[in-house]
Design an enzyme around this catalytic site. Structure first.
Site, PDB file in Angstrom:
ATOM      1  N   ARG A  80      -9.303   7.208  -6.945  1.00  0.00           N
ATOM      2  CA  ARG A  80      -8.215   6.800  -7.853  1.00  0.00           C
ATOM      3  C   ARG A  80      -8.627   5.606  -8.719  1.00  0.00           C
ATOM      4  O   ARG A  80      -8.298   5.522  -9.906  1.00  0.00           O
ATOM      5  CB  ARG A  80      -6.963   6.465  -7.034  1.00  0.00           C
ATOM      6  CG  ARG A  80      -5.761   6.207  -7.910  1.00  0.00           C
ATOM      7  CD  ARG A  80      -4.473   6.200  -7.131  1.00  0.00           C
ATOM      8  NE  ARG A  80      -3.331   6.125  -8.038  1.00  0.00           N
ATOM      9  CZ  ARG A  80      -2.362   5.224  -7.959  1.00  0.00           C
ATOM     10  NH1 ARG A  80      -2.374   4.329  -6.988  1.00  0.00           N
ATOM     11  NH2 ARG A  80      -1.383   5.224  -8.828  1.00  0.00           N
ATOM     12  N   HIS A  84      -8.405   5.328 -12.783  1.00  0.00           N
ATOM     13  CA  HIS A  84      -7.703   4.255 -13.499  1.00  0.00           C
ATOM     14  C   HIS A  84      -8.666   3.415 -14.338  1.00  0.00           C
ATOM     15  O   HIS A  84      -8.266   2.815 -15.324  1.00  0.00           O
ATOM     16  CB  HIS A  84      -6.926   3.372 -12.514  1.00  0.00           C
ATOM     17  CG  HIS A  84      -5.649   4.004 -12.052  1.00  0.00           C
ATOM     18  ND1 HIS A  84      -4.468   3.310 -11.922  1.00  0.00           N
ATOM     19  CD2 HIS A  84      -5.356   5.287 -11.718  1.00  0.00           C
ATOM     20  CE1 HIS A  84      -3.504   4.135 -11.513  1.00  0.00           C
ATOM     21  NE2 HIS A  84      -4.023   5.341 -11.369  1.00  0.00           N
ATOM     22  N   VAL A  88      -8.367   3.598 -18.909  1.00  0.00           N
ATOM     23  CA  VAL A  88      -8.020   2.371 -19.652  1.00  0.00           C
ATOM     24  C   VAL A  88      -9.308   1.750 -20.182  1.00  0.00           C
ATOM     25  O   VAL A  88     -10.156   1.300 -19.409  1.00  0.00           O
ATOM     26  CB  VAL A  88      -7.271   1.366 -18.751  1.00  0.00           C
ATOM     27  CG1 VAL A  88      -6.882   0.123 -19.542  1.00  0.00           C
ATOM     28  CG2 VAL A  88      -6.035   2.016 -18.129  1.00  0.00           C
ATOM     29  N   GLY A  90     -11.880   3.172 -21.186  1.00  0.00           N
ATOM     30  CA  GLY A  90     -13.074   3.941 -20.832  1.00  0.00           C
ATOM     31  C   GLY A  90     -13.665   3.534 -19.487  1.00  0.00           C
ATOM     32  O   GLY A  90     -13.242   2.553 -18.874  1.00  0.00           O
ATOM     33  N   ASP A  92     -15.694   1.691 -17.748  1.00  0.00           N
ATOM     34  CA  ASP A  92     -16.506   0.505 -18.037  1.00  0.00           C
ATOM     35  C   ASP A  92     -16.327  -0.599 -17.000  1.00  0.00           C
ATOM     36  O   ASP A  92     -16.659  -1.764 -17.260  1.00  0.00           O
ATOM     37  CB  ASP A  92     -16.163  -0.046 -19.435  1.00  0.00           C
ATOM     38  CG  ASP A  92     -14.733  -0.579 -19.491  1.00  0.00           C
ATOM     39  OD1 ASP A  92     -13.974  -0.359 -18.522  1.00  0.00           O
ATOM     40  OD2 ASP A  92     -14.383  -1.220 -20.494  1.00  0.00           O
ATOM     41  N   SER A  94     -13.809  -2.140 -16.118  1.00  0.00           N
ATOM     42  CA  SER A  94     -12.855  -3.210 -16.466  1.00  0.00           C
ATOM     43  C   SER A  94     -11.742  -3.340 -15.424  1.00  0.00           C
ATOM     44  O   SER A  94     -11.113  -4.392 -15.316  1.00  0.00           O
ATOM     45  CB  SER A  94     -12.257  -2.968 -17.858  1.00  0.00           C
ATOM     46  OG  SER A  94     -11.758  -1.650 -17.954  1.00  0.00           O
ATOM     47  N   GLU A 108      -6.571  -5.987 -16.038  1.00  0.00           N
ATOM     48  CA  GLU A 108      -6.055  -4.629 -15.787  1.00  0.00           C
ATOM     49  C   GLU A 108      -5.534  -4.426 -14.370  1.00  0.00           C
ATOM     50  O   GLU A 108      -4.479  -3.850 -14.144  1.00  0.00           O
ATOM     51  CB  GLU A 108      -7.179  -3.612 -16.007  1.00  0.00           C
ATOM     52  CG  GLU A 108      -7.351  -3.147 -17.407  1.00  0.00           C
ATOM     53  CD  GLU A 108      -8.555  -2.209 -17.537  1.00  0.00           C
ATOM     54  OE1 GLU A 108      -8.812  -1.403 -16.632  1.00  0.00           O
ATOM     55  OE2 GLU A 108      -9.256  -2.309 -18.565  1.00  0.00           O
ATOM     56  N   ASN A 114      -1.130  -0.600 -11.623  1.00  0.00           N
ATOM     57  CA  ASN A 114      -2.305  -0.641 -10.738  1.00  0.00           C
ATOM     58  C   ASN A 114      -2.020  -1.338  -9.412  1.00  0.00           C
ATOM     59  O   ASN A 114      -2.921  -1.514  -8.597  1.00  0.00           O
ATOM     60  CB  ASN A 114      -3.473  -1.349 -11.452  1.00  0.00           C
ATOM     61  CG  ASN A 114      -4.059  -0.484 -12.547  1.00  0.00           C
ATOM     62  OD1 ASN A 114      -4.026   0.743 -12.447  1.00  0.00           O
ATOM     63  ND2 ASN A 114      -4.586  -1.103 -13.589  1.00  0.00           N
ATOM     64  N   HIS A 214      -5.422  15.050  -5.831  1.00  0.00           N
ATOM     65  CA  HIS A 214      -4.307  14.722  -4.934  1.00  0.00           C
ATOM     66  C   HIS A 214      -4.358  15.585  -3.670  1.00  0.00           C
ATOM     67  O   HIS A 214      -3.416  15.620  -2.895  1.00  0.00           O
ATOM     68  CB  HIS A 214      -2.967  14.895  -5.651  1.00  0.00           C
ATOM     69  CG  HIS A 214      -2.719  13.827  -6.690  1.00  0.00           C
ATOM     70  ND1 HIS A 214      -1.665  13.846  -7.569  1.00  0.00           N
ATOM     71  CD2 HIS A 214      -3.414  12.684  -6.981  1.00  0.00           C
ATOM     72  CE1 HIS A 214      -1.709  12.776  -8.355  1.00  0.00           C
ATOM     73  NE2 HIS A 214      -2.766  12.068  -8.022  1.00  0.00           N
ATOM     74  N   THR A 215      -5.448  16.283  -3.470  1.00  0.00           N
ATOM     75  CA  THR A 215      -5.673  17.005  -2.222  1.00  0.00           C
ATOM     76  C   THR A 215      -6.001  16.042  -1.085  1.00  0.00           C
ATOM     77  O   THR A 215      -5.967  16.404   0.071  1.00  0.00           O
ATOM     78  CB  THR A 215      -6.806  18.050  -2.397  1.00  0.00           C
ATOM     79  OG1 THR A 215      -6.918  18.792  -1.183  1.00  0.00           O
ATOM     80  CG2 THR A 215      -8.142  17.398  -2.706  1.00  0.00           C
TER      81      THR A 215
HETATM   82  C1  HEM Z   1      -2.120  13.837 -13.765  1.00  0.00           C
HETATM   83  C2  HEM Z   1      -1.549  12.679 -13.717  1.00  0.00           C
HETATM   84  C3  HEM Z   1      -1.533  11.800 -12.498  1.00  0.00           C
HETATM   85  C4  HEM Z   1      -0.460  11.113 -12.036  1.00  0.00           C
HETATM   86  C5  HEM Z   1       0.934  11.100 -12.635  1.00  0.00           C
HETATM   87  C6  HEM Z   1      -0.881  10.424 -10.851  1.00  0.00           C
HETATM   88  C7  HEM Z   1      -0.076   9.598 -10.103  1.00  0.00           C
HETATM   89  C8  HEM Z   1      -0.389   9.129  -8.848  1.00  0.00           C
HETATM   90  C9  HEM Z   1       0.506   8.399  -8.003  1.00  0.00           C
HETATM   91  C10 HEM Z   1       1.924   7.983  -8.369  1.00  0.00           C
HETATM   92  C11 HEM Z   1      -0.132   8.156  -6.832  1.00  0.00           C
HETATM   93  C12 HEM Z   1       0.419   7.441  -5.612  1.00  0.00           C
HETATM   94  C13 HEM Z   1       0.369   5.936  -5.782  1.00  0.00           C
HETATM   95  C14 HEM Z   1       1.057   5.272  -4.609  1.00  0.00           C
HETATM   96  O1  HEM Z   1       2.284   5.386  -4.523  1.00  0.00           O
HETATM   97  O2  HEM Z   1       0.375   4.650  -3.783  1.00  0.00           O
HETATM   98  C15 HEM Z   1      -1.455   8.737  -6.948  1.00  0.00           C
HETATM   99  C16 HEM Z   1      -2.396   8.709  -5.950  1.00  0.00           C
HETATM  100  C17 HEM Z   1      -3.682   9.188  -6.114  1.00  0.00           C
HETATM  101  N1  HEM Z   1      -4.228   9.671  -7.272  1.00  0.00           N
HETATM  102 FE1  HEM Z   1      -3.214  10.226  -8.920  1.00  0.00          FE
HETATM  103  N2  HEM Z   1      -2.194  10.696 -10.622  1.00  0.00           N
HETATM  104  C18 HEM Z   1      -2.644  11.523 -11.605  1.00  0.00           C
HETATM  105  C19 HEM Z   1      -3.931  11.989 -11.766  1.00  0.00           C
HETATM  106  C20 HEM Z   1      -4.982  11.643 -10.946  1.00  0.00           C
HETATM  107  C21 HEM Z   1      -6.362  11.910 -11.229  1.00  0.00           C
HETATM  108  C22 HEM Z   1      -6.875  12.563 -12.517  1.00  0.00           C
HETATM  109  C23 HEM Z   1      -7.084  11.450 -10.165  1.00  0.00           C
HETATM  110  C24 HEM Z   1      -8.568  11.444  -9.942  1.00  0.00           C
HETATM  111  C25 HEM Z   1      -9.425  12.174 -10.598  1.00  0.00           C
HETATM  112  C26 HEM Z   1      -6.126  10.923  -9.204  1.00  0.00           C
HETATM  113  C27 HEM Z   1      -6.450  10.445  -7.960  1.00  0.00           C
HETATM  114  C28 HEM Z   1      -5.526   9.989  -7.026  1.00  0.00           C
HETATM  115  C29 HEM Z   1      -5.835   9.726  -5.633  1.00  0.00           C
HETATM  116  C30 HEM Z   1      -7.143  10.007  -4.930  1.00  0.00           C
HETATM  117  C31 HEM Z   1      -4.666   9.212  -5.056  1.00  0.00           C
HETATM  118  C32 HEM Z   1      -4.481   8.723  -3.617  1.00  0.00           C
HETATM  119  C33 HEM Z   1      -4.781   7.239  -3.564  1.00  0.00           C
HETATM  120  C34 HEM Z   1      -4.727   6.632  -2.187  1.00  0.00           C
HETATM  121  O3  HEM Z   1      -4.360   7.274  -1.212  1.00  0.00           O
HETATM  122  O4  HEM Z   1      -5.076   5.450  -2.107  1.00  0.00           O
HETATM  123  N3  HEM Z   1      -4.887  11.029  -9.734  1.00  0.00           N
HETATM  124  N4  HEM Z   1      -1.581   9.291  -8.186  1.00  0.00           N
END
Ligand code: HEM
Length: 348
Positions: A80, A84, A88, A90, A92, A94, A108, A114, A214-215
């Site tokens: 994640r 992030h 933001v 690129g 880099d 940051s 950031e 964040n 999100h798997t």
């Molecule tokens: C498509 C739009 C996306 C949205 C709206 C989104 C939003 C979120 C949100 C709200 C969380 C939970 C944050 C929390 O409450 O702790 C999350 C977790 C996560 N996101 Fe996304 N995300 C998106 C795309 C992505 C992408 C593209 C990636 C990576 C390539 C990603 C990787 C992750 C990972 C791995 C977690 C779990 C983090 C953890 O357990 O510490 N997400 N995301």
């Protein structure tokens, strides 16, 4: 059935309290870095450090495999973090910069969007950077280390092993003010998601496939309580949420008085495995975030999500490719736009 097992056992309900593990310091060097020169205007490449730090991937790999064993939550945290970072300014590095003590100009990582980035992700990069610096001082950017570490964690969790192209330089700016418009929200509409991803040069396919990360990982209650009690001002729950999952989620995330440290799995079926369980879950209304479930409802994204649920190998291959694209967003090269930091938390 997925939901029955959810109801009958607390195994799917995970509670994570904010980590207080201290960040260990990377050794800063005092001399100006002899950063790579001739490649400044070239594309990212697989062999960028073949002369300056040939053992780079092994060095980073030794940290990521140790962290995966000892602190497995580092995997989703780092993946994640990379996302992030790239969205933001690129890819880099940051996101790794700390706000200067006493400064009102937040970096950031201190932006509201964040706040839930886990320390375990930052800490993995700090540790990897410290090891890399001890072998290849002032040669390897923090942004490249972050890209490699994210790939390692994906692979360690069961996901694809793809080649990481390198040659990113670290950015010279990190400003909280530009974060909100660049990071998607858990209640973003598919339209908003498509537009945001397009602005980064990513397609609708990339959006769906990358959401598959999100798997693994977890979300805090505040990221989805809107769906549980008052969906879009209706005073009712989101009708697309499976009723038994809704009951479980309400127990862990009460309307008021719940703990801000509670986090639940984004993929309720196999939350620790990098597979296509996230997509099969969406097919049975088990998506945790509104933005995830929406991908299964919109005619532009649903066919892609269905295909990813049907064919795990296809998902894994597509995911590796899409990460390569995401890792190329806004890449900086050369001293004019970038630097090779010695401590990822502070500008040179
Ligand atoms: C498509 C739009 C996306 C949205 C709206 C989104 C939003 C979120 C949100 C709200 C969380 C939970 C944050 C929390 O409450 O702790 C999350 C977790 C996560 N996101 Fe996304 N995300 C998106 C795309 C992505 C992408 C593209 C990636 C990576 C390539 C990603 C990787 C992750 C990972 C791995 C977690 C779990 C983090 C953890 O357990 O510490 N997400 N995301």
């Amino acid at each position: 059935m997925h939901v029955l097992s959810l109801s009958s056992s607390s195994i799917f309900l995970f509670l994570f309290l904010t980590s207080t593990i201290p960040i260990s310091a990377a050794e800063p060097t005092t001399s100006q870095p002899p950063a790579p020169r001739r490649r400044q205007h070239r594309e990212l490449s697989g062999d960028y450090y073949s002369k300056t730090c040939p053992q780079l991937e092994n060095l980073v790999g030794s940290i990521t495999s140790q962290r995966f064993k000892e602190v497995p939550i580092s995997a989703p945290a780092t993946i994640r973090l990379f996302f992030h970072d790239c969205f933001v300014e690129g890819c880099d590095g940051s996101i790794l910069i700390e706000t200067e003590k006493g400064s009102k100009r937040l970096a950031e990582r201190d932006a509201e969007e964040n706040k839930e980035l886990r320390e375990e992700g930052f800490e993995s990069i700090i540790k990897a950077k410290a090891l890399v610096e001890s072998h290849c001082p002032s040669r390897v950017s923090c942004s490249d280390i972050l890209a490699i570490a994210a790939r390692d964690f994906i692979h360690l969790a069961g996901g694809p092993y793809y080649q990481v192209k390198k040659g990113r330089w670290d950015g010279k700016r990190s400003t909280a003010a530009v974060v909100p418009q660049n990071i998607p929200r858990s209640n973003s509409t598919v339209d908003q998601l498509i537009k945001l991803f397009a602005s980064k040069g990513l397609t609708v396919d990339d959006l769906v496939v990358l959401s598959g990360s999100h798997t693994i990982g977890f979300a805090h209650c505040k990221s989805f309580t809107g769906r549980l009690y008052d969906y879009k001002g209706t005073k009712r729950p989101d009708p697309t949420l499976d009723p038994r999952l809704l009951k479980e989620l309400r127990m862990s995330c009460p309307f008021s008085g719940g703990s801000s440290g509670v986090a639940l799995p984004l993929d309720t079926t196999t939350p620790f495995v990098f597979d296509n369980g996230y997509f099969t879950g969406l097919g049975t209304n088990l998506g945790l975030l509104g933005s995830d479930q929406a991908l299964f409802l919109d005619p532009r994204t649903k066919p892609i999500a269905v295909e990813m649920a049907r064919d795990k190998q296809r998902f894994l291959k597509a995911f590796g490719d899409a990460m390569g694209k995401m890792g190329s967003i806004g890449v900086k090269r050369g001293r004019k736009h970038g630097e090779i930091r010695t401590d990822c938390r502070v500008f040179l």
